[in-house]
Enzyme design. Sequence first.
Site, PDB file in Angstrom:
ATOM      1  N   ASP A 226       0.844  -1.200   0.000  1.00  0.00           N
ATOM      2  CA  ASP A 226       0.000   0.000   0.000  1.00  0.00           C
ATOM      3  C   ASP A 226       0.880   1.251   0.000  1.00  0.00           C
ATOM      4  OD1 ASP A 226      -1.706   2.095   0.560  1.00  0.00           O
ATOM      5  OD2 ASP A 226      -2.962   0.905   1.907  1.00  0.00           O
TER       6      ASP A 226
ATOM      7  N   CYS B 168      -9.529  15.241 -16.553  1.00  0.00           N
ATOM      8  CA  CYS B 168     -10.536  15.695 -15.580  1.00  0.00           C
ATOM      9  C   CYS B 168     -10.071  16.933 -14.811  1.00  0.00           C
ATOM     10  CB  CYS B 168     -10.865  14.582 -14.584  1.00  0.00           C
ATOM     11  SG  CYS B 168     -11.852  13.290 -15.317  1.00  0.00           S
TER      12      CYS B 168
ATOM     13  N   TYR C 186     -11.751  14.303  -7.954  1.00  0.00           N
ATOM     14  CA  TYR C 186     -10.706  13.526  -8.644  1.00  0.00           C
ATOM     15  C   TYR C 186      -9.842  14.462  -9.501  1.00  0.00           C
ATOM     16  CZ  TYR C 186      -8.928  10.340 -12.329  1.00  0.00           C
ATOM     17  OH  TYR C 186      -8.148   9.673 -13.242  1.00  0.00           O
TER      18      TYR C 186
ATOM     19  N   LYS D  39      -5.806  15.601  -9.090  1.00  0.00           N
ATOM     20  CA  LYS D  39      -4.855  15.472 -10.200  1.00  0.00           C
ATOM     21  C   LYS D  39      -4.120  16.812 -10.404  1.00  0.00           C
ATOM     22  CE  LYS D  39      -5.338  11.219 -11.702  1.00  0.00           C
ATOM     23  NZ  LYS D  39      -4.237  10.257 -11.465  1.00  0.00           N
TER      24      LYS D  39
ATOM     25  N   ASN E 277      -9.364   9.464 -21.305  1.00  0.00           N
ATOM     26  CA  ASN E 277     -10.154   8.219 -21.376  1.00  0.00           C
ATOM     27  C   ASN E 277      -9.496   7.093 -22.186  1.00  0.00           C
ATOM     28  OD1 ASN E 277     -12.322   6.416 -21.149  1.00  0.00           O
ATOM     29  ND2 ASN E 277     -13.762   8.118 -21.012  1.00  0.00           N
TER      30      ASN E 277
ATOM     31  N   LYS F  29     -22.504  -4.045 -22.290  1.00  0.00           N
ATOM     32  CA  LYS F  29     -23.960  -4.043 -22.478  1.00  0.00           C
ATOM     33  C   LYS F  29     -24.325  -4.627 -23.842  1.00  0.00           C
ATOM     34  CE  LYS F  29     -24.619  -0.023 -19.471  1.00  0.00           C
ATOM     35  NZ  LYS F  29     -25.147   1.338 -19.301  1.00  0.00           N
TER      36      LYS F  29
ATOM     37  N   ARG G 282     -16.886  12.772 -26.136  1.00  0.00           N
ATOM     38  CA  ARG G 282     -15.601  12.381 -25.542  1.00  0.00           C
ATOM     39  C   ARG G 282     -14.683  11.905 -26.663  1.00  0.00           C
ATOM     40  NH1 ARG G 282     -18.028  14.034 -21.765  1.00  0.00           N
ATOM     41  NH2 ARG G 282     -18.147  13.254 -19.619  1.00  0.00           N
TER      42      ARG G 282
ATOM     43  N   ARG H 151     -15.720  16.777 -24.297  1.00  0.00           N
ATOM     44  CA  ARG H 151     -14.269  16.743 -24.028  1.00  0.00           C
ATOM     45  C   ARG H 151     -13.563  16.119 -25.223  1.00  0.00           C
ATOM     46  NH1 ARG H 151     -13.043  14.191 -18.610  1.00  0.00           N
ATOM     47  NH2 ARG H 151     -13.260  16.325 -17.880  1.00  0.00           N
TER      48      ARG H 151
END
Length: 322
Positions: A50, A120, A149, A153, A178, A200, A220, A283
């Site tokens: 960790d 992000c 998040y 960053k 992404n 899906k 995106r 984006r």
Amino acid sequence: MKTALVLGAGGFIGSHLVKRLKREGLWVRGVDLKFPEFATTEADDFLIGDLRDQRVVREVIDRRFDEVYQLAADMGGAGYIFTGEHDADIMQNSATINLNVLDRCHKRNISRIFYSSSACMYPAYNQEDPDNPNCAEDSAYPAAPDSEYGWEKLFSERLYLAYARNHGMKCRVARYHNIFGPEGTWRGGKEKAPAAICRKVAETPDGGEIEIWGDGLQTRSFLYIDECVEGTIRLTRSDKTGPYNIGSDEMVTINQLAEIAMKAAGKKLTLKHIPGPLGVRGRNSDNRKISAELGWAPSVALTEGIAKTYCWIATQAMANRR
Ligand code: NAD
Ligand code: GDD
């Protein structure tokens, strides 16, 4: 022999990066809370630990490495980072990892360290028009990321840049857009749109219906994993600090992404638009700076990457049904 340390080597990008570094003949140590989920690691040495714990960080960074890749983070897709439920954990976990790792690298006289930031971190106000988002590297300020998040960053980017300035370290900062591909998270809540939609499609019989969060008109761009690894290594070994976007500039709507996945599957399905965590409206990676300064930008077509990813996810989904 050249040596590399990959932190987050049990994750999606880290496990692919280890494979590539091994192909190049480096000696590689990987570190993560877990082993890679979908393949055996190819690292010469893999330590489970960790990185929030300074004692662990001292143990794993016990020598000089020629290259360090810092990919360990508490992260996920829209269903994880935009619900607000994980904000405190995301900030605490990822910032602690970065503070520990960078300080230890400095003390060990390790110079060359890559940090994986994210698109992000860009301000939400520049990503409201789905047809014309602005994600140029110099558009980061005034800062206004739409998630904690993204704020973490941005903080950590600044931390790496400060160590580069004050301690002469060769920090290299990328803003990933992404990333997708085989052996990435495809279910469980942390999966991103490409994997979720491929899953899906794979699980729905031809002629059926799949759910899409929002109206599907949000835009995106998605970068295939091999290109991400290529850009990461090129930037790390360059004489440039960054930050640079590492992403595709082939922008699509989420509805178009679903059409591409259906085509890969040879299925025709209906899209049912439902409420869900959405993130920014538009984006796209702006690749002008990386093209001009590193002489490289990704080029693999989205259809090609999705075809490979769909195949892998369909196989996983099938195996899971048995
Ligand atoms: P991932 O979740 O698959 O990999 C991250 C790894 O970090 C995981 O295996 C996790 O177990 C490990 N980790 C988390 N906390 C740890 C700790 N305390 N100690 C040790 N290991 C720990 O994510 P990924 O897609 O491979 O992303 C890698 C990096 O790139 C992350 O920093 C992420 O924020 C960044 N990034 C990814 C994307 C993307 O689309 N995948 C986009 C932007 C930025
Ligand atoms: N995950 C997911 N699952 N997203 C869906 C779905 C679904 O079933 N259906 C539609 N979407 C929509 C989301 O609502 C969002 O608007 C868009 O698809 C993209 O979602 P994600 O791929 O999950 O995340 P993102 O692009 O908003 O953010 C991702 O990329 C960043 C870098 O560009 C995340 O992975 C971040 O962690 C990453 O830093």
